[in-house]
Design a protein around this motif. Structure first.
Motif, PDB file in Angstrom:
ATOM      1  N   ASP A 290      -7.622 -80.402  39.977  1.00  0.00           N
ATOM      2  CA  ASP A 290      -8.934 -80.182  40.573  1.00  0.00           C
ATOM      3  C   ASP A 290     -10.060 -80.392  39.571  1.00  0.00           C
ATOM      4  N   ALA A 291      -9.856 -79.943  38.344  1.00  0.00           N
ATOM      5  CA  ALA A 291     -10.937 -80.017  37.358  1.00  0.00           C
ATOM      6  C   ALA A 291     -11.363 -81.462  37.134  1.00  0.00           C
ATOM      7  N   HIS A 292     -10.401 -82.363  36.973  1.00  0.00           N
ATOM      8  CA  HIS A 292     -10.747 -83.770  36.739  1.00  0.00           C
ATOM      9  C   HIS A 292     -11.451 -84.368  37.960  1.00  0.00           C
ATOM     10  N   VAL A 293     -10.894 -84.124  39.155  1.00  0.00           N
ATOM     11  CA  VAL A 293     -11.492 -84.711  40.353  1.00  0.00           C
ATOM     12  C   VAL A 293     -12.876 -84.129  40.592  1.00  0.00           C
ATOM     13  N   ASP A 294     -13.054 -82.854  40.354  1.00  0.00           N
ATOM     14  CA  ASP A 294     -14.378 -82.249  40.516  1.00  0.00           C
ATOM     15  C   ASP A 294     -15.386 -82.879  39.564  1.00  0.00           C
ATOM     16  N   ARG A 295     -14.982 -83.127  38.312  1.00  0.00           N
ATOM     17  CA  ARG A 295     -15.885 -83.780  37.361  1.00  0.00           C
ATOM     18  C   ARG A 295     -16.237 -85.189  37.827  1.00  0.00           C
ATOM     19  N   ALA A 296     -15.229 -85.914  38.332  1.00  0.00           N
ATOM     20  CA  ALA A 296     -15.480 -87.277  38.795  1.00  0.00           C
ATOM     21  C   ALA A 296     -16.452 -87.286  39.962  1.00  0.00           C
ATOM     22  N   GLN A 297     -16.296 -86.339  40.868  1.00  0.00           N
ATOM     23  CA  GLN A 297     -17.187 -86.294  42.024  1.00  0.00           C
ATOM     24  C   GLN A 297     -18.582 -85.820  41.639  1.00  0.00           C
ATOM     25  N   ALA A 298     -18.638 -84.868  40.699  1.00  0.00           N
ATOM     26  CA  ALA A 298     -19.943 -84.385  40.256  1.00  0.00           C
ATOM     27  C   ALA A 298     -20.727 -85.483  39.557  1.00  0.00           C
ATOM     28  N   GLY A 299     -20.028 -86.361  38.864  1.00  0.00           N
ATOM     29  CA  GLY A 299     -20.690 -87.452  38.160  1.00  0.00           C
ATOM     30  C   GLY A 299     -20.913 -88.692  39.000  1.00  0.00           C
ATOM     31  N   GLN A 300     -20.531 -88.625  40.273  1.00  0.00           N
ATOM     32  CA  GLN A 300     -20.670 -89.794  41.150  1.00  0.00           C
ATOM     33  C   GLN A 300     -22.140 -90.096  41.418  1.00  0.00           C
ATOM     34  N   THR A 301     -22.478 -91.374  41.394  1.00  0.00           N
ATOM     35  CA  THR A 301     -23.826 -91.843  41.703  1.00  0.00           C
ATOM     36  C   THR A 301     -23.728 -92.878  42.810  1.00  0.00           C
ATOM     37  N   PRO A 302     -24.846 -93.248  43.412  1.00  0.00           N
ATOM     38  CA  PRO A 302     -24.788 -94.334  44.402  1.00  0.00           C
ATOM     39  C   PRO A 302     -24.148 -95.605  43.845  1.00  0.00           C
ATOM     40  N   PHE A 303     -24.295 -95.808  42.525  1.00  0.00           N
ATOM     41  CA  PHE A 303     -23.725 -96.999  41.902  1.00  0.00           C
ATOM     42  C   PHE A 303     -22.198 -96.936  41.857  1.00  0.00           C
ATOM     43  N   THR A 304     -21.640 -95.726  41.659  1.00  0.00           N
ATOM     44  CA  THR A 304     -20.181 -95.585  41.503  1.00  0.00           C
ATOM     45  C   THR A 304     -19.489 -95.090  42.770  1.00  0.00           C
ATOM     46  N   ALA A 305     -20.242 -94.762  43.815  1.00  0.00           N
ATOM     47  CA  ALA A 305     -19.655 -94.124  44.998  1.00  0.00           C
ATOM     48  C   ALA A 305     -18.584 -94.988  45.649  1.00  0.00           C
ATOM     49  N   ARG A 306     -18.842 -96.279  45.785  1.00  0.00           N
ATOM     50  CA  ARG A 306     -17.871 -97.147  46.450  1.00  0.00           C
ATOM     51  C   ARG A 306     -16.602 -97.265  45.617  1.00  0.00           C
ATOM     52  N   PHE A 307     -16.746 -97.248  44.281  1.00  0.00           N
ATOM     53  CA  PHE A 307     -15.561 -97.318  43.425  1.00  0.00           C
ATOM     54  C   PHE A 307     -14.723 -96.053  43.574  1.00  0.00           C
ATOM     55  N   GLN A 308     -15.370 -94.887  43.615  1.00  0.00           N
ATOM     56  CA  GLN A 308     -14.636 -93.641  43.801  1.00  0.00           C
ATOM     57  C   GLN A 308     -13.916 -93.631  45.149  1.00  0.00           C
ATOM     58  N   ASP A 309     -14.581 -94.131  46.174  1.00  0.00           N
ATOM     59  CA  ASP A 309     -13.945 -94.213  47.492  1.00  0.00           C
ATOM     60  C   ASP A 309     -12.760 -95.170  47.457  1.00  0.00           C
ATOM     61  N   PHE A 310     -12.917 -96.295  46.764  1.00  0.00           N
ATOM     62  CA  PHE A 310     -11.838 -97.271  46.628  1.00  0.00           C
ATOM     63  C   PHE A 310     -10.620 -96.642  45.961  1.00  0.00           C
ATOM     64  N   ILE A 311     -10.835 -95.886  44.881  1.00  0.00           N
ATOM     65  CA  ILE A 311      -9.736 -95.245  44.165  1.00  0.00           C
ATOM     66  C   ILE A 311      -9.001 -94.256  45.075  1.00  0.00           C
ATOM     67  N   SER A 312      -9.760 -93.447  45.796  1.00  0.00           N
ATOM     68  CA  SER A 312      -9.128 -92.444  46.656  1.00  0.00           C
ATOM     69  C   SER A 312      -8.340 -93.077  47.789  1.00  0.00           C
TER      70      SER A 312
END
Length: 371
Positions: free
Chosen positions: A266-288
């Motif tokens: 959870d800690a890693h995923v929470d950090r990744a989501q907290a650091g998400q920006t409009p620029f990285t949002a599609r990449f985070q969605d792609f990974i998931s």
């Protein structure tokens, strides 16, 4: 063209699970042009033409034809292609063929999708009248009203209207005979294959109520209604139809975010989501969706095995920050420190001693954090 088999085209790997796609009256397999290529990524897609439509010979059926006759032609095509069992999707008359197969030949179907179709087509009278009109006048006049019957106002597909106009009148009339005689309402409860019903909310030919009737009678059937779609939904709303078919034939989207949290924490995923920006949002969605929802959820390999493969790949490419993350993940997936060490020792042979040396340094630091 052949006088014995339905004209057809194939797309996708020959080794993939077969999926047959059936057209509606008056169209050709071009009805599936916007959907079939995408389905072929995971299926051996076979699209076929009705007799007298597209490239199929008119003489394959004659006056008094039945939907059972058309289903027999589909089975003959499958046999000729070496296909024993297949998934099937069909529109209107093509959907009726699928229902017939599900009732009378359930051993041949693995799954069924019925699109803008019905278990009956409002009685024999209108179809007998249309058959008589086509036999006496041809198809030119009827084709002029195709857009109104097939699509919502302002939409058209010229290729399909041309197919309608150029179909063989006698074969078209024989297909009308088949629709006139078709009624499977009293047999729907016998359908045992997984079944999807797709209705066009604006469809005047087979309104959503016809698909709801099937969904209510077929055990465990699923119904999807598409706003903005008329009778030829695969042509007018291809993305929506594709989404429904992929979910039905390939399974629903898997629980990517849940698996990501289970493996990475959870800690890693929470950090990744907290650091998400409009620029990285599609990449985070792609990974998931892709890495965690498709690859890590595939049951072919265990999570332990996937961790070992991942560690090796990260060492090979020198991704040591990611390696630290996946050493922790490997522990969550049940690998012991000794097993992680054995994996890294293996990399010394195939990825090189310097790479393995750096990997051991990273892994030792991470494992020391557990003490």
């Amino acid at each position: 063209m052949t006088d014995r088999l339905l004209h057809h085209t194939q797309e996708g790997p020959a080794s993939a699970p077969p999926l047959l796609l059936g057209p509606s009256l008056g169209t050709s397999y071009a009805l599936w042009d916007k959907v079939a290529p995408e389905l072929s990524a995971a299926h051996r897609v076979v699209r076929w033409d009705l007799p007298g439509h597209g490239g199929s010979a008119a003489g394959l059926i004659g006056p008094g034809a039945t939907v059972g006759d058309l289903a027999g032609l589909v089975l003959a095509l499958a046999d000729a292609l070496g296909i024993e069992r297949f998934a099937y999707a069909g529109v209107s008359l093509g959907g009726a063929v699928g229902l017939h197969l599900a009732v009378h030949h359930p051993d041949r179907l693995s799954s069924l999708a019925v699109i803008c179709s019905s278990a009956h087509f409002d009685g024999a009278g209108p179809w007998e009248e249309r058959a008589a009109r086509v036999r006496s006048e041809g198809l030119a006049g009827l084709a002029q009203g195709a857009d109104a019957r097939w699509f919502t106002s302002g939409f058209t597909v010229p290729r399909l209207v041309r197919d309608h106009r150029e179909a063989d009148p006698e074969a078209y009339a024989a297909c009308c005979d088949a629709l006139a005689a078709f009624d499977l309402r009293d047999r729907l409860a016998e359908v045992s294959v997984p079944t999807l019903l797709v209705a066009g909310r604006e469809d005047p030919a087979t309104p959503p109520g016809h698909l709801r009737e099937i969904a209510d009678a077929v055990p465990d059937a699923t119904l999807v209604e598409l706003p903005g779609a008329s009778h030829l939904a695969p042509a007018q709303r291809p993305e929506a139809v594709l989404t429904a078919l992929r979910t039905h034939f390939d399974g629903p989207a898997r629980r990517g975010m849940e698996v990501r949290r289970e493996v990475l924490g959870d800690a890693h995923v929470d950090r990744a989501q907290a650091g998400q920006t409009p620029f990285t949002a599609r990449f985070q969605d792609f990974i998931s969706r892709y890495a965690w929802g498709e690859i890590w959820t595939d049951p072919t390999l265990t999570r332990r095995e996937r961790s070992m493969i991942t560690l090796t790949a990260l060492v090979a490419h020198g991704h040591y920050d990611e390696l630290a993350l996946h050493v922790r993940a490997a522990r969550r997936n049940g690998l012991t420190p000794e097993e992680i060490g054995a994996v890294l020792l293996q990399t010394a042979v195939y990825c090189g001693v310097p790479a393995a040396n750096s990997a051991f340094t990273t892994a030792r630091r991470v494992l020391a954090e557990e003490d």
